[in-house]
Structures are given as structure tokens and as C-alpha cells.
Motif scaffolding. Structure first.
Motif, PDB file in Angstrom:
ATOM      1  N   ILE A 106      50.948   9.443  37.851  1.00  0.00           N
ATOM      2  CA  ILE A 106      50.503   9.274  39.237  1.00  0.00           C
ATOM      3  C   ILE A 106      50.824   7.868  39.729  1.00  0.00           C
ATOM      4  N   ASP A 107      50.531   6.857  38.916  1.00  0.00           N
ATOM      5  CA  ASP A 107      50.793   5.470  39.331  1.00  0.00           C
ATOM      6  C   ASP A 107      52.288   5.221  39.559  1.00  0.00           C
ATOM      7  N   GLU A 108      53.123   5.766  38.692  1.00  0.00           N
ATOM      8  CA  GLU A 108      54.576   5.610  38.880  1.00  0.00           C
ATOM      9  C   GLU A 108      55.015   6.253  40.196  1.00  0.00           C
ATOM     10  N   ASN A 109      54.431   7.395  40.508  1.00  0.00           N
ATOM     11  CA  ASN A 109      54.819   8.087  41.734  1.00  0.00           C
ATOM     12  C   ASN A 109      54.250   7.428  42.986  1.00  0.00           C
ATOM     13  N   ILE A 110      53.062   6.874  42.887  1.00  0.00           N
ATOM     14  CA  ILE A 110      52.541   6.096  44.016  1.00  0.00           C
ATOM     15  C   ILE A 110      53.467   4.914  44.285  1.00  0.00           C
ATOM     16  N   GLU A 111      53.914   4.264  43.220  1.00  0.00           N
ATOM     17  CA  GLU A 111      54.857   3.148  43.363  1.00  0.00           C
ATOM     18  C   GLU A 111      56.177   3.628  43.981  1.00  0.00           C
ATOM     19  N   PHE A 112      56.665   4.785  43.555  1.00  0.00           N
ATOM     20  CA  PHE A 112      57.900   5.358  44.100  1.00  0.00           C
ATOM     21  C   PHE A 112      57.789   5.535  45.611  1.00  0.00           C
ATOM     22  N   PHE A 113      56.710   6.194  46.059  1.00  0.00           N
ATOM     23  CA  PHE A 113      56.549   6.456  47.484  1.00  0.00           C
ATOM     24  C   PHE A 113      56.248   5.175  48.267  1.00  0.00           C
ATOM     25  N   THR A 114      55.585   4.231  47.652  1.00  0.00           N
ATOM     26  CA  THR A 114      55.324   2.944  48.304  1.00  0.00           C
ATOM     27  C   THR A 114      56.636   2.206  48.546  1.00  0.00           C
ATOM     28  N   GLN A 162      60.543   7.159  60.985  1.00  0.00           N
ATOM     29  CA  GLN A 162      59.102   7.288  61.228  1.00  0.00           C
ATOM     30  C   GLN A 162      58.544   8.474  60.447  1.00  0.00           C
ATOM     31  N   MET A 163      59.264   9.590  60.460  1.00  0.00           N
ATOM     32  CA  MET A 163      58.814  10.778  59.745  1.00  0.00           C
ATOM     33  C   MET A 163      58.735  10.517  58.238  1.00  0.00           C
ATOM     34  N   VAL A 164      59.740   9.866  57.666  1.00  0.00           N
ATOM     35  CA  VAL A 164      59.737   9.592  56.228  1.00  0.00           C
ATOM     36  C   VAL A 164      58.584   8.647  55.879  1.00  0.00           C
ATOM     37  N   MET A 165      58.327   7.642  56.718  1.00  0.00           N
ATOM     38  CA  MET A 165      57.207   6.733  56.446  1.00  0.00           C
ATOM     39  C   MET A 165      55.873   7.487  56.462  1.00  0.00           C
ATOM     40  N   GLU A 166      55.699   8.361  57.435  1.00  0.00           N
ATOM     41  CA  GLU A 166      54.466   9.152  57.509  1.00  0.00           C
ATOM     42  C   GLU A 166      54.347  10.091  56.316  1.00  0.00           C
ATOM     43  N   TRP A 167      55.457  10.706  55.921  1.00  0.00           N
ATOM     44  CA  TRP A 167      55.482  11.609  54.764  1.00  0.00           C
ATOM     45  C   TRP A 167      55.129  10.856  53.496  1.00  0.00           C
ATOM     46  N   CYS A 168      55.687   9.653  53.328  1.00  0.00           N
ATOM     47  CA  CYS A 168      55.369   8.830  52.151  1.00  0.00           C
ATOM     48  C   CYS A 168      53.876   8.529  52.103  1.00  0.00           C
ATOM     49  N   GLU A 169      53.313   8.174  53.234  1.00  0.00           N
ATOM     50  CA  GLU A 169      51.886   7.878  53.286  1.00  0.00           C
ATOM     51  C   GLU A 169      51.071   9.119  52.909  1.00  0.00           C
ATOM     52  N   GLU A 170      51.489  10.273  53.396  1.00  0.00           N
ATOM     53  CA  GLU A 170      50.825  11.538  53.050  1.00  0.00           C
ATOM     54  C   GLU A 170      50.899  11.795  51.540  1.00  0.00           C
ATOM     55  N   CYS A 171      52.061  11.565  50.949  1.00  0.00           N
ATOM     56  CA  CYS A 171      52.246  11.763  49.502  1.00  0.00           C
ATOM     57  C   CYS A 171      51.377  10.785  48.710  1.00  0.00           C
ATOM     58  N   ILE A 172      51.357   9.524  49.138  1.00  0.00           N
ATOM     59  CA  ILE A 172      50.550   8.505  48.455  1.00  0.00           C
ATOM     60  C   ILE A 172      49.078   8.900  48.497  1.00  0.00           C
ATOM     61  N   ASN A 173      48.594   9.309  49.657  1.00  0.00           N
ATOM     62  CA  ASN A 173      47.189   9.713  49.782  1.00  0.00           C
ATOM     63  C   ASN A 173      46.875  10.921  48.909  1.00  0.00           C
ATOM     64  N   ALA A 174      47.781  11.891  48.859  1.00  0.00           N
ATOM     65  CA  ALA A 174      47.565  13.067  48.015  1.00  0.00           C
ATOM     66  C   ALA A 174      47.499  12.672  46.543  1.00  0.00           C
ATOM     67  N   LEU A 175      48.379  11.762  46.128  1.00  0.00           N
ATOM     68  CA  LEU A 175      48.372  11.302  44.736  1.00  0.00           C
ATOM     69  C   LEU A 175      47.092  10.532  44.415  1.00  0.00           C
ATOM     70  N   LYS A 176      46.640   9.722  45.331  1.00  0.00           N
ATOM     71  CA  LYS A 176      45.387   8.982  45.117  1.00  0.00           C
ATOM     72  C   LYS A 176      44.211   9.951  45.010  1.00  0.00           C
ATOM     73  N   ASN A 177      44.217  11.012  45.815  1.00  0.00           N
ATOM     74  CA  ASN A 177      43.159  12.013  45.748  1.00  0.00           C
ATOM     75  C   ASN A 177      43.179  12.772  44.431  1.00  0.00           C
TER      76      ASN A 177
END
Length: 185
Positions: A106-114, A162-177
Motif C-alpha cells: 500500500i505504501d509503495e502504491n501511495i508513493e506511486f500515485f503521489t 486535471q482528470m489524472v490529478m483527481e484520479w490519483c487523489e482518489e486512488c491515494i484516498n482509497a489506498l489510505k482507507n
């Protein structure tokens, strides 16, 4: 596709290889990357096909430079390509990689999307320069109609970023959850 980008630029004005690269960098580069070697290789190919003509220009105190102009055959090739039905590619390397990211932590993937989000933030900010370049080239061409289409590509690029940035944020939030849910177990 690179060949048609070069033909399109030469349809606006005669240019040297250097000028093509500079114009490319300030106009097409936000949606199509091309290296110097690719552009020069394509210029040779286009000249061999008879789509462009190169003329050496003597310069005093500087090396001679080769100016390229589009031929009637080149213009016909450009117009034929523009009238062809667009065949969109379904290949999106980012999504192929994302599909298999479950193999990482999860941490590696949060870093990826960040990191991906940060890269797109930089790209997004770069569209301010694209607007200025579009206006500059439109003024040089004295052709508001053609310039308008450059603006369309900038608008698309800005919206995609803009769409990719929003998608990344969505992915990061899902991973954190997911991490939070797993910690409760």
C-alpha cells in the motif's frame, strides 16, 4: 504520426530543422514527444518521399542551414491524413501498470500515485506557457482560425492533466482507507 506533425508545421511556414524542433517544443510537445534524432530522421524520410524539399541557405559567419518546405505531394499527404477516420489506441501504459499494482505494498502504491500526481501538477502548470506560445504563433501566422485549433489541444491537455490529478487523489484516498481498514482487523 510524427511525419504528419512535421508536415503540418511546414504547411504553416518554411522552417529549418532547428526551427521545427523549437516550434514542436512550444506547441506539439504537450501531447506528442519527439527527440531531435527522431525529427531529423523523419525529415530525411519525408524528403526522400518527396513530401518536403530541403534547400541549403548560406549564412555569413555561421554554418549553412537547410530550410525545409512542404511540397504539393506533402500537402496532399497531410490533407489525406486529416480526412482519414481517427483510430484511437486503447493502449494506455499507465492503466496496464495500475492494473497490476496490487503486487506492491500500500505504501509503495501511495508513493506511486503521489509521484504521478506531482508530475501531472507540473504538466498542468506548463499549460500557461502553452497558452502564451499558442498566442505567439497565432500572431506570427496572422491566422486566428488555425491558432484556435492549437488552443483546443491545450484545453484537452489541461483537462486530461486535471482528470489524472483527481484520479490519483482518489486512488491515494482509497489506498489510505484500505490501510485504515486493515489496521482495525
Amino acid at each position: 504520426m510524427l511525419k504528419h506533425g512535421i508536415l503540418g508545421l511546414l504547411n504553416y511556414a518554411d522552417m529549418s530543422g532547428y526551427e521545427i524542433l523549437e516550434t514542436f517544443k512550444h506547441s506539439l510537445n504537450h501531447f506528442w514527444n519527439a527527440q531531435k534524432s527522431q525529427v531529423y530522421r523523419e525529415l530525411i524520410s519525408l524528403e526522400n518521399l518527396g513530401y518536403i524539399r530541403g534547400t541549403w541557405i548560406e549564412q555569413e559567419g555561421k554554418p549553412d542551414r537547410k530550410m525545409y518546405s512542404i511540397t504539393d505531394d506533402g500537402r496532399n499527404e497531410l490533407l489525406e491524413w486529416l480526412s482519414d477516420e481517427l483510430k484511437e489506441s486503447t493502449r494506455i501504459p499507465l492503466l496496464m501498470k495500475t492494473f497490476f499494482l496490487g503486487e506492491r505494498t500500500i505504501d509503495e502504491n501511495i508513493e506511486f500515485f503521489t509521484r504521478l500526481k506531482e508530475a501531472y501538477q507540473i504538466r498542468y502548470r506548463g499549460f500557461g506557457n502553452a497558452d502564451a506560445s499558442s498566442q505567439e504563433y497565432g500572431d506570427e501566422l496572422q491566422d486566428a482560425y488555425r491558432s484556435m485549433f492549437w488552443g483546443f489541444t491545450i484545453s484537452y491537455g489541461r483537462r486530461r492533466a486535471q482528470m489524472v490529478m483527481e484520479w490519483c487523489e482518489e486512488c491515494i484516498n482509497a489506498l489510505k482507507n484500505v490501510r485504515t481498514d486493515n489496521e482495525k482487523i
